[in-house]
Design a protein around this motif. Structure first.
Motif, PDB file in Angstrom:
ATOM      1  N   ILE A  32      25.082  -1.435 117.316  1.00  0.00           N
ATOM      2  CA  ILE A  32      25.896  -2.637 117.244  1.00  0.00           C
ATOM      3  C   ILE A  32      27.384  -2.409 117.505  1.00  0.00           C
ATOM      4  O   ILE A  32      28.110  -3.379 117.634  1.00  0.00           O
ATOM      5  N   HIS A 192      24.961  -6.594 126.047  1.00  0.00           N
ATOM      6  CA  HIS A 192      25.745  -7.200 124.972  1.00  0.00           C
ATOM      7  C   HIS A 192      26.688  -8.257 125.544  1.00  0.00           C
ATOM      8  O   HIS A 192      27.887  -8.004 125.721  1.00  0.00           O
ATOM      9  N   TRP A 195      30.195  -8.845 124.120  1.00  0.00           N
ATOM     10  CA  TRP A 195      31.288  -7.880 124.314  1.00  0.00           C
ATOM     11  C   TRP A 195      32.314  -8.346 125.340  1.00  0.00           C
ATOM     12  O   TRP A 195      33.325  -7.676 125.554  1.00  0.00           O
TER      13      TRP A 195
END
Length: 227
Positions: A32, A192, A195
Motif C-alpha cells: 500500500i 494504483h 497515486w
C-alpha cells in the motif's frame, strides 16, 4: 488417538496457522505504500527527456520494447507438499515464514521501480514531448511558466503578439491535459490509480528543478521566480 498425539496435532495446526497468517499479513501491508524514491527517479528521467526533446525540436526516440529486456531467471521450484506434511510444526512454521518474507521481498522489489513501459504511458510521453516542442519558444520568452503543482500557466501574455494569445491559451490547455494524462497513465500502469496526485507532485518538483536557465515557475505560495 492418544492425548499426546492429539496435543501434537493441535500444536502443529496452531503453528501452521500462525505462520500462514503472518505471511499473508505481510503481503497485504507492503503493497500500500507510495514508492516516492522510485517516482522521483522516473520523474527526473522523463522530465529530462522532455526538456531535451523540446530543445532539439524533435521527438525522443522510441523506448525499446519490453520484450527486448533480459529474461528474468526462473524461480526455483517450491518444496513438495509431501515434505511439508512430514515436517515438524517448527519446520512447517519456518517454511511458511520464509514464504512470507519471500513475498515481502518480491513486493518491495517490484515497488522499487515504477513501470513506465505500458503503451498508455509511452503514448502519453510522446504527446507531452510533441507539445513541449511547441511550447519551448514560449518558455524561453517567459510567456508561460510551470506552476507548483506540475502544470503550466500564462506568465506574461505581453510576451506574445495579440493574435497569438488565443492560440497560446489553447496550446497551454492541451499541454496541461497531456501532463495530467501522463501522471494518470503512470499510476494506472502500476496498478494504483490513486497515486496520480502523488506522481503529479513528484513531477512538479522535477519540472522546476530541471528547468533550463531563463524558465519561469511559481513557488508553492504562487510567487513567480526565474531559473
Amino acid at each position: 488417538m492418544t492425548k499426546q498425539g492429539w496435543l501434537k496435532t493441535q500444536g502443529w495446526r496452531s503453528v501452521l496457522a500462525l505462520g500462514l497468517l503472518m505471511a499473508l499479513s505481510a503481503c497485504v501491508t507492503v503493497n500500500i505504500y507510495f514508492p516516492a524514491a522510485a517516482a522521483q527517479k522516473l520523474a527526473d528521467q522523463v522530465v529530462g527527456e522532455v526538456y531535451k526533446a523540446a530543445a532539439k525540436g524533435a521527438l525522443q526516440a522510441p523506448v525499446a520494447p519490453a520484450g527486448s529486456a533480459p529474461t528474468a531467471p526462473a524461480r526455483s521450484a517450491a518444496p513438495a507438499t509431501d515434505s511439508l506434511s512430514m515436517a515438524s510444526p517448527y519446520h512447517a512454521a519456518s517454511y511458511l515464514l520464509a514464504m512470507g518474507f519471500s513475498a515481502i521481498s518480491g513486493t518491495a522489489e517490484a515497488a522499487a521501480n515504477l513501470d513506465a513501459s505500458s503503451p498508455g504511458v509511452q503514448s502519453a510521453r510522446a504527446q507531452v514531448e510533441a507539445l513541449a516542442t511547441q511550447m519551448h519558444p514560449y518558455f524561453v520568452s517567459g510567456a508561460v511558466g510551470y506552476t507548483a503543482n506540475g502544470q503550466v500557466t500564462i506568465h506574461d501574455a505581453a510576451a506574445v503578439s495579440l493574435p497569438q494569445r488565443a492560440p497560446l491559451n489553447g496550446l497551454v490547455g492541451s499541454y496541461n491535459q497531456a501532463l495530467s494524462n501522463l501522471y494518470q497513465q503512470i499510476a494506472d500502469a502500476n496498478g494504483h490509480p490513486e497515486w496520480a496526485g502523488q506522481i503529479q507532485q513528484t513531477f512538479a518538483q522535477a519540472w522546476i528543478s530541471k528547468a533550463p536557465a531563463g524558465y519561469w515557475y511559481q513557488s508553492p505560495s504562487g510567487q513567480w521566480q526565474k531559473k
